[in-house]
Design a protein around this motif. Structure first.
Motif, PDB file in Angstrom:
ATOM      1  N   MET A  79     137.343  49.623 -13.649  1.00 51.44           N
ATOM      2  CA  MET A  79     135.994  49.036 -14.205  1.00 51.44           C
ATOM      3  C   MET A  79     135.560  50.362 -15.171  1.00 51.44           C
ATOM      4  O   MET A  79     135.508  51.813 -14.999  1.00 51.44           O
ATOM      5  N   GLU A  80     135.265  50.130 -16.152  1.00 48.36           N
ATOM      6  CA  GLU A  80     134.850  51.253 -17.039  1.00 48.36           C
ATOM      7  C   GLU A  80     133.792  51.633 -16.596  1.00 48.36           C
ATOM      8  O   GLU A  80     132.924  51.089 -16.035  1.00 48.36           O
ATOM      9  N   LYS A  81     133.708  52.606 -17.310  1.00 42.17           N
ATOM     10  CA  LYS A  81     132.058  53.904 -16.504  1.00 42.17           C
ATOM     11  C   LYS A  81     131.006  53.066 -17.285  1.00 42.17           C
ATOM     12  O   LYS A  81     129.982  53.543 -16.329  1.00 42.17           O
ATOM     13  N   GLU A  82     131.029  52.574 -18.197  1.00 41.01           N
ATOM     14  CA  GLU A  82     129.593  52.041 -19.129  1.00 41.01           C
ATOM     15  C   GLU A  82     128.872  51.113 -18.354  1.00 41.01           C
ATOM     16  O   GLU A  82     128.222  50.771 -17.625  1.00 41.01           O
ATOM     17  N   LYS A  83     130.332  50.487 -17.720  1.00 38.17           N
ATOM     18  CA  LYS A  83     130.002  49.067 -16.488  1.00 38.17           C
ATOM     19  C   LYS A  83     129.515  49.555 -15.090  1.00 38.17           C
ATOM     20  O   LYS A  83     128.203  49.278 -14.637  1.00 38.17           O
ATOM     21  N   LEU A  84     129.985  50.510 -14.540  1.00 40.45           N
ATOM     22  CA  LEU A  84     129.972  51.591 -13.246  1.00 40.45           C
ATOM     23  C   LEU A  84     127.853  51.785 -13.170  1.00 40.45           C
ATOM     24  O   LEU A  84     127.128  51.579 -12.697  1.00 40.45           O
ATOM     25  N   ASN A  85     127.317  52.360 -14.637  1.00 39.82           N
ATOM     26  CA  ASN A  85     126.621  53.401 -14.790  1.00 39.82           C
ATOM     27  C   ASN A  85     125.256  51.917 -14.815  1.00 39.82           C
ATOM     28  O   ASN A  85     124.149  51.770 -14.759  1.00 39.82           O
ATOM     29  N   ARG A  86     126.172  50.877 -15.434  1.00 37.25           N
ATOM     30  CA  ARG A  86     125.148  49.658 -15.921  1.00 37.25           C
ATOM     31  C   ARG A  86     124.558  49.454 -14.312  1.00 37.25           C
ATOM     32  O   ARG A  86     123.237  48.528 -13.412  1.00 37.25           O
ATOM     33  N   ILE A  87     125.963  49.148 -13.460  1.00 38.63           N
ATOM     34  CA  ILE A  87     125.544  48.300 -11.843  1.00 38.63           C
ATOM     35  C   ILE A  87     124.273  49.202 -11.155  1.00 38.63           C
ATOM     36  O   ILE A  87     123.955  48.772 -10.696  1.00 38.63           O
ATOM     37  N   ASN A  88     124.625  50.457 -11.433  1.00 35.19           N
ATOM     38  CA  ASN A  88     123.214  51.374 -10.720  1.00 35.19           C
ATOM     39  C   ASN A  88     122.019  52.183 -11.525  1.00 35.19           C
ATOM     40  O   ASN A  88     121.560  51.595 -10.920  1.00 35.19           O
ATOM     41  N   GLU A  89     122.234  51.598 -12.917  1.00 34.87           N
ATOM     42  CA  GLU A  89     120.581  51.907 -13.760  1.00 34.87           C
ATOM     43  C   GLU A  89     119.933  50.207 -12.533  1.00 34.87           C
ATOM     44  O   GLU A  89     119.055  49.762 -12.643  1.00 34.87           O
TER      45      GLU A  89
END
Length: 67
Positions: free
Chosen positions: A1-11
């Motif tokens: 999974m792309e880093k941007e998607k992981l960041n969005r999950i956390n956000e």
């Protein structure tokens, strides 16, 4: 999974602790979480396919499922 998607999950997780998420945000969060879970399952399955059990007598058995 792309880093941007992981960041969005956390956000989205942080936002949900601060306030109620909108319906669009909830839907996005659910979709991202499902995608993450699917990738984890695939990764774990691949790991198990390459795992073997070695018994005391020296014999080895693969955990790969027979199809």
């Amino acid at each position: 999974m792309e880093k941007e998607k992981l960041n969005r999950i956390n956000e989205l997780a942080r936002l949900s602790k601060e306030r109620e998420l909108t319906q669009d945000e909830k839907a996005e969060q659910a979709a991202l979480r499902q995608e993450y879970i699917n990738e984890i399952r695939l990764s774990f399955g691949a790991m198990l396919d390459n795992t073997v059990i070695q018994y005391p007598d020296g014999s080895r058995k693969s955990l790969k499922k027979d199809k």
